[in-house]
Scaffold this active site. Structure first.
Site, PDB file in Angstrom:
ATOM      1  N   TRP A 112     -10.128   0.240  -5.016  1.00 60.10           N
ATOM      2  CA  TRP A 112      -9.575   1.556  -4.655  1.00 60.10           C
ATOM      3  C   TRP A 112      -8.183   1.733  -5.272  1.00 60.10           C
ATOM      4  CZ3 TRP A 112     -11.239   6.006  -3.083  1.00 60.10           C
ATOM      5  CH2 TRP A 112     -10.424   6.886  -2.351  1.00 60.10           C
ATOM      6  N   SER A 154       0.816  -1.207   0.000  1.00 59.54           N
ATOM      7  CA  SER A 154       0.000   0.000   0.000  1.00 59.54           C
ATOM      8  C   SER A 154       0.859   1.270   0.000  1.00 59.54           C
ATOM      9  CB  SER A 154      -0.955  -0.056   1.187  1.00 59.54           C
ATOM     10  OG  SER A 154      -2.076   0.731   0.925  1.00 59.54           O
ATOM     11  N   HIS A 198      -7.511  -5.821   0.231  1.00 55.65           N
ATOM     12  CA  HIS A 198      -6.284  -5.030   0.339  1.00 55.65           C
ATOM     13  C   HIS A 198      -5.478  -5.526   1.539  1.00 55.65           C
ATOM     14  CE1 HIS A 198      -4.000  -1.342  -0.298  1.00 55.65           C
ATOM     15  NE2 HIS A 198      -4.117  -1.025   0.985  1.00 55.65           N
ATOM     16  N   LYS A 202       4.162   1.982  -2.392  1.00 53.89           N
ATOM     17  CA  LYS A 202       4.615   3.165  -3.134  1.00 53.89           C
ATOM     18  C   LYS A 202       6.065   3.424  -2.733  1.00 53.89           C
ATOM     19  CE  LYS A 202       0.069   5.210  -1.870  1.00 53.89           C
ATOM     20  NZ  LYS A 202      -0.950   4.552  -2.615  1.00 53.89           N
TER      21      LYS A 202
HETATM   22  C1  GTR Z   1      -5.316   4.688   1.803  1.00 50.81           C
HETATM   23  C2  GTR Z   1      -4.750   5.441   0.636  1.00 50.81           C
HETATM   24  C3  GTR Z   1      -4.075   4.482  -0.303  1.00 50.81           C
HETATM   25  C4  GTR Z   1      -3.189   3.490   0.413  1.00 50.81           C
HETATM   26  C5  GTR Z   1      -3.743   3.039   1.744  1.00 50.81           C
HETATM   27  C6  GTR Z   1      -2.760   2.329   2.671  1.00 50.81           C
HETATM   28  O1  GTR Z   1      -5.991   5.486   2.666  1.00 50.81           O
HETATM   29  O2  GTR Z   1      -5.795   6.099  -0.001  1.00 50.81           O
HETATM   30  O3  GTR Z   1      -3.364   5.203  -1.287  1.00 50.81           O
HETATM   31  O4  GTR Z   1      -1.916   4.010   0.596  1.00 50.81           O
HETATM   32  O5  GTR Z   1      -4.244   4.079   2.473  1.00 50.81           O
HETATM   33  O6  GTR Z   1      -1.591   2.700   2.783  1.00 50.81           O
HETATM   34  O7  GTR Z   1      -3.213   1.396   3.338  1.00 50.81           O
END
Ligand code: GTR
Length: 414
Positions: free
Chosen positions: A344, A253, A394, A257
């Site tokens: 998402w 996540s 996720h 990145k």
């Molecule tokens: C969310 C964000 C995503 C992702 C995620 C995470 O809120 O929108 O881009 O980075 O967090 O890190 O779990």
């Protein structure tokens, strides 16, 4: 191959969130920036440095060159960790020239009874005591995001947080296959909130006082976290139980990145892994699907350099898109993973960045994803660019790790 985004109409079921598109027919048709491919040599010498600079200027900011040398202190060693399977060490990383930075505590597990082991390197959301279930791992005392569900109280970890991230770090499974694991809490480098930089590395390096406005091209939190991953790689060059020439950087996540940004900048990471990195990671920004540049730069402006927010609602004007980020890893093996319920993060946008980076791997005579269309769920593809879309939400699961272990083994055993 076409540089246009492929559109197929397939409406996906997801709880609607106002203003967020989940209709594949409405992702847009913006043309991706041209990779301008000529030869492998010209890519390496000219185009790659140009694109890396564009990512510094427009997305993540530039890592300062004058941070100073880190200091490493092994603070504890346990030869019979995980029931004798591994040796566990803690290493405190500090910056003698930047005493305002509180430093980072790395936890390293190396398999016992083997030669110097290849190593997965990644940051955690909850700290070392959340990654491991071993009761003698020191509890992090640093700032954490408040969370009832994760037992974070008054922004601090509690005993109940032990092991809460362990399903994402299947240590036994990784160590039994002969790999080491090195990890640290991302908040050691910089606490993850808009003002977090004031108590983290960025203030210690770039600013003296509070309230300073960051300028275009200056680094954001992702840049600081990525710097931390490279310092772990520095330490691993010095540890006899680790094969410092075989390091895989991994993250999930927002930390996916981060692993991408660390992996493309630091070529010592011979394998780069992005788990569900989504917007601002592997997902193409020109596709309007799930999270967008507008949403992410509003919610998490501190992750990026200020310039990036200028492309909110106007991704088409941005000089880069994420196929170019993936391509910066070439010719090193890189793996992009999605999860089937993680709309998402835009699973198809994550696949397409791998697909459109593949011509760069072809310059080096290597195959990228090797397929034209996003593969079916739970069907890993690719040679030097791996991709899968795992069933589920996720998260990081054993299925994901199984693929990463296979991928690293395949590329490193040769
Ligand atoms: C969310 C964000 C995503 C992702 C995620 C995470 O809120 O929108 O881009 O980075 O967090 O890190 O779990």
């Amino acid at each position: 191959s076409s540089l246009f985004l492929l559109l197929t109409a397939s409406a996906l079921a997801q709880t609607p969130r106002p203003g967020v598109n989940y209709d594949e027919a409405k992702v847009g048709t913006d043309r991706l920036p041209d990779l301008k491919l000529t030869t492998a040599q010209e890519w390496t010498q000219k185009r790659r440095p140009e694109i890396l600079e564009l990512f510094e200027d427009y997305v993540y900011g530039k890592t300062p060159a004058n941070i100073g040398a880190p200091k490493f202190e092994v603070t504890a060693t346990k030869a019979d960790a995980l029931g004798g399977l591994a040796t566990r060490k803690f290493i405190h990383v500090s910056l003698p020239d930047r005493p305002a930075w509180p430093g980072m505590d790395v936890m390293l597990y190396t398999p016992n009874g083997t030669k110097a082991a290849p190593c997965f390197v990644g940051l955690s959301f909850g700290g070392n005591h959340a990654v491991s279930t071993e009761p003698d791992v020191p509890l992090s005392t640093r700032w954490m995001r408040e969370s009832k569900e994760k037992h974070i109280v008054d922004h601090r970890a509690t005993e109940a947080t032990r092991g809460t991230e362990s399903s994402r770090w299947p240590l036994e499974m990784i160590l039994k296959q002969g790999f080491a694991v090195a990890t640290a809490y991302y908040g050691d480098i910089e606490p993850d909130h808009a003002d977090g930089w004031k108590d983290g590395l960025r203030a210690a390096v770039s600013r003296d006082g509070a309230g300073t406005v960051w300028k275009d091209g200056e680094w954001g939190a992702i840049g600081a976290w990525a710097w931390g991953l490279s310092r772990i790689a520095d330490y691993l060059q010095t540890d006899a139980q680790v094969d410092g020439k075989h390091l895989a950087v991994i993250g999930h996540s927002r930390l996916g990145k981060t692993s991408l940004w660390a992996g493309v900048q630091d070529e010592r990471f011979g394998v780069v892994i992005s788990n569900d990195s989504g917007e601002g990671g592997a997902a193409l920004m020109r596709r309007d699907f799930g999270e967008t540049t507008a949403i992410i730069t509003k919610a998490f402006p501190h992750w990026f350099t200020p310039n990036y927010a200028k492309y909110a609602g106007n991704a088409a004007a941005c000089p880069v898109d994420m196929h170019m980020l993936i391509a910066l890893a070439a010719p090193r093996p890189i793996y992009i993973a999605s999860a089937s319920e993680d709309h998402w993060a835009d699973q198809k946008g994550e696949f397409l960045s791998g697909k459109y980076a593949s011509p760069v791997y072809a310059l080096f005579g290597k195959q990228g994803v090797g397929v034209d269309a996003q593969p079916a769920i739970d069907t890993p593809v690719g040679d030097f660019i791996g991709y899968h879309n795992r069933t589920g939400k996720h998260d990081v699961t054993d299925y994901d790790w199984t693929q990463y272990l296979k991928f690293a083994s395949r590329h490193w055993v040769k």
